[in-house]
Scaffold this active site. Structure first.
Site, PDB file in Angstrom:
ATOM      1  N   LYS A 111     -32.739  20.556  53.738  1.00  0.00           N
ATOM      2  CA  LYS A 111     -32.240  20.284  55.230  1.00  0.00           C
ATOM      3  C   LYS A 111     -30.692  20.067  54.989  1.00  0.00           C
ATOM      4  O   LYS A 111     -29.831  20.629  55.731  1.00  0.00           O
ATOM      5  CB  LYS A 111     -33.136  19.197  56.008  1.00  0.00           C
ATOM      6  CG  LYS A 111     -34.424  19.778  55.838  1.00  0.00           C
ATOM      7  CD  LYS A 111     -34.651  20.341  57.618  1.00  0.00           C
ATOM      8  CE  LYS A 111     -35.969  21.195  57.725  1.00  0.00           C
ATOM      9  NZ  LYS A 111     -37.042  20.458  57.169  1.00  0.00           N
ATOM     10  N   LYS A 190     -41.557  35.675  52.845  1.00  0.00           N
ATOM     11  CA  LYS A 190     -42.555  35.053  53.229  1.00  0.00           C
ATOM     12  C   LYS A 190     -42.857  34.774  54.738  1.00  0.00           C
ATOM     13  O   LYS A 190     -41.700  34.730  55.152  1.00  0.00           O
ATOM     14  CB  LYS A 190     -42.519  33.385  52.584  1.00  0.00           C
ATOM     15  CG  LYS A 190     -43.399  32.402  53.055  1.00  0.00           C
ATOM     16  CD  LYS A 190     -43.050  31.362  52.538  1.00  0.00           C
ATOM     17  CE  LYS A 190     -44.181  30.083  52.996  1.00  0.00           C
ATOM     18  NZ  LYS A 190     -43.805  29.291  54.089  1.00  0.00           N
ATOM     19  N   LYS A 193     -42.395  30.967  60.565  1.00  0.00           N
ATOM     20  CA  LYS A 193     -41.699  30.945  62.030  1.00  0.00           C
ATOM     21  C   LYS A 193     -40.088  30.720  61.753  1.00  0.00           C
ATOM     22  O   LYS A 193     -39.352  31.396  62.675  1.00  0.00           O
ATOM     23  CB  LYS A 193     -42.214  29.855  62.601  1.00  0.00           C
ATOM     24  CG  LYS A 193     -42.071  28.569  62.425  1.00  0.00           C
ATOM     25  CD  LYS A 193     -42.532  27.311  63.261  1.00  0.00           C
ATOM     26  CE  LYS A 193     -42.619  26.158  62.383  1.00  0.00           C
ATOM     27  NZ  LYS A 193     -43.706  25.982  61.343  1.00  0.00           N
TER      28      LYS A 193
HETATM   29  P1  ADP Z   1     -43.635  27.879  58.504  1.00  0.00           P
HETATM   30  O1  ADP Z   1     -43.358  28.541  57.206  1.00  0.00           O
HETATM   31  O2  ADP Z   1     -44.068  29.116  59.449  1.00  0.00           O
HETATM   32  O3  ADP Z   1     -42.747  27.121  58.918  1.00  0.00           O
HETATM   33  P2  ADP Z   1     -45.508  25.846  58.038  1.00  0.00           P
HETATM   34  O4  ADP Z   1     -44.581  25.395  56.958  1.00  0.00           O
HETATM   35  O5  ADP Z   1     -45.466  25.006  59.180  1.00  0.00           O
HETATM   36  O6  ADP Z   1     -45.173  27.438  58.462  1.00  0.00           O
HETATM   37  O7  ADP Z   1     -46.843  26.260  57.609  1.00  0.00           O
HETATM   38  C1  ADP Z   1     -47.963  25.245  57.295  1.00  0.00           C
HETATM   39  C2  ADP Z   1     -48.831  25.720  56.122  1.00  0.00           C
HETATM   40  O8  ADP Z   1     -49.203  27.056  56.274  1.00  0.00           O
HETATM   41  C3  ADP Z   1     -48.077  25.452  54.952  1.00  0.00           C
HETATM   42  O9  ADP Z   1     -48.056  24.383  54.210  1.00  0.00           O
HETATM   43  C4  ADP Z   1     -48.623  26.712  53.999  1.00  0.00           C
HETATM   44  O10 ADP Z   1     -49.836  26.031  53.500  1.00  0.00           O
HETATM   45  C5  ADP Z   1     -49.226  27.821  55.000  1.00  0.00           C
HETATM   46  N1  ADP Z   1     -48.237  28.983  55.025  1.00  0.00           N
HETATM   47  C6  ADP Z   1     -47.301  29.130  56.020  1.00  0.00           C
HETATM   48  N2  ADP Z   1     -46.686  30.291  55.775  1.00  0.00           N
HETATM   49  C7  ADP Z   1     -47.522  31.005  55.013  1.00  0.00           C
HETATM   50  C8  ADP Z   1     -47.493  32.263  54.310  1.00  0.00           C
HETATM   51  N3  ADP Z   1     -46.501  33.130  54.743  1.00  0.00           N
HETATM   52  N4  ADP Z   1     -48.399  32.733  53.151  1.00  0.00           N
HETATM   53  C9  ADP Z   1     -49.323  31.557  52.795  1.00  0.00           C
HETATM   54  N5  ADP Z   1     -49.240  30.221  53.520  1.00  0.00           N
HETATM   55  C10 ADP Z   1     -48.508  29.977  54.418  1.00  0.00           C
END
Ligand code: ADP
Ligand code: TRP
Length: 322
Positions: A111, A190, A193
């Site tokens: 960050k 990947k 959001k």
């Molecule tokens: P984002 O990447 O959308 O911000 P988060 O970090 O809040 O999502 O995701 C919460 C959990 O969901 C992560 O710790 C991970 O285990 C899983 N996750 C998020 N995106 C993916 C992805 N593209 N493929 C597999 N697992 C994912």
């Protein structure tokens, strides 16, 4: 019985990556011990700025987990902020947490590197996470790879506390999902959001179709075979389709004769079919928000029961309680 504990931040609309990377594995673990899952709304406050957004995302995570198969009888599902005692523990932990440990945290350093305005909340994030883990006496913490360092920090902090004040905390075992495949987003990165490349679990069908139709593909003629290796369409299909559906799909790609437009339409149809039962249940919870609220409140009562003796032991060990 072993306690499995994990948290998910309500920081945006749930997507297919969340489902396959976090929700499905968590739901599967309900049978292996006492699962304790919470919606990390205090943590989400480090990134969600609007109260209405936080409330909506929190509800959606709760209803989303329930819609995807979480059983609130077996599993303790609660909202982090319904057990504010976690902050007392976070303070007790913070007095044994070396600054250097937090300064080395990747999520914080990232960050800073992105030039984001950093706050004390962001810096202290791993201490609150350690408090989450230790407060409920968890044996095991199933998380994705991205949380590995946070878990190591939690273990370090627990050990430091035990060394200074006596053996109060169980040192939890990490359970890192190394094997979970990364679900690609519609741009091939990947799914996340933060990249605006997601396929939402509970969004509108029209939006889902539009986003799938917008997946970039090359200009291979309709008649020619399409490369399967590295194809976003094939990878997404693999996550949502049955093995038989997937085989037929890649068969068509390999043989040729089907254009990308049709391949995308088929992916959209199979994705909708996969999501339909979840969406239906989600909708019933949306219509009965009080039921979701009651489940969360009941979860919080059970969570507080687990937390009370641990917090009391920590207070005693530090000299706060007699
Ligand atoms: P984002 O990447 O959308 O911000 P988060 O970090 O809040 O999502 O995701 C919460 C959990 O969901 C992560 O710790 C991970 O285990 C899983 N996750 C998020 N995106 C993916 C992805 N593209 N493929 C597999 N697992 C994912
Ligand atoms: N930091 C985790 C994430 O972003 C969420 C979380 C908060 C968590 N507290 C936790 C995960 C305790 C496991 C255990 O995904």
């Amino acid at each position: 019985m072993k306690i499995f504990l994990s948290g998910i931040q309500p920081s945006g609309a749930l997507h297919l990556g969340n489902y396959f990377g976090a929700m499905q594995p968590a739901i599967e673990m309900q049978n292996q011990g006492q699962a304790v899952y919470f919606i990390a709304d205090y943590h989400a406050l480090t990134s969600v700025a609007k109260a209405d957004d936080l409330r909506r995302y929190t509800f959606d995570v709760a209803a989303g987990f329930l819609a995807c198969g979480l059983d609130p009888q077996r599993t303790i599902l609660f909202r982090q902020s319904d057990v504010p005692q976690v902050h007392e523990l976070a303070w007790l932990l913070s007095v044994v947490t070396p600054m250097g440990l937090l300064e080395r945290a990747h999520s914080y350093k990232d960050k800073v590197a992105q030039g984001a305005e950093t706050t004390h909340g962001l810096f202290a994030y791993p201490v609150l996470m350690a408090a989450d883990i230790l407060l409920y006496n968890s044996d095991c913490v199933p998380v994705g790879k991205d949380q590995k360092q946070h878990l190591e920090i939690a273990r370090d902090i627990a050990q430091k506390f035990n060394d200074r004040f006596g053996s109060v905390f169980k040192i939890p075992e990490p359970m890192i999902r190394e094997t979970t495949a990364i679900v690609p987003g519609i741009d091939g990165r990947k799914m996340s959001k933060s990249y605006n490349n997601t396929l939402e679990l509970f969004g509108e069908d029209k939006v889902l179709e539009k986003r799938i139709m917008g997946i970039p593909t090359n200009s291979t003629p309709v008649a020619d075979p399409k490369p399967v290796e590295g194809s976003i369409l094939a990878q997404l299909m693999q996550t949502v389709a049955t093995p038989a559906q997937y085989e037929t799909y890649v068969g068509k790609m390999k043989t040729g004769g089907v254009g990308y437009g049709d391949l995308k339409k088929e992916l959209a149809a199979v994705t909708k079919e996969f999501l339909a039962p979840f969406k239906k249940k989600f909708q019933t919870f949306k219509e009965r928000p009080d039921e979701v609220e009651a489940i969360l409140r009941d979860g919080a009562i059970r969570a507080r029961t687990l937390a009370a003796p641990v917090l009391e032991a920590a207070r005693k060990a530090t000299g706060l309680s007699r």
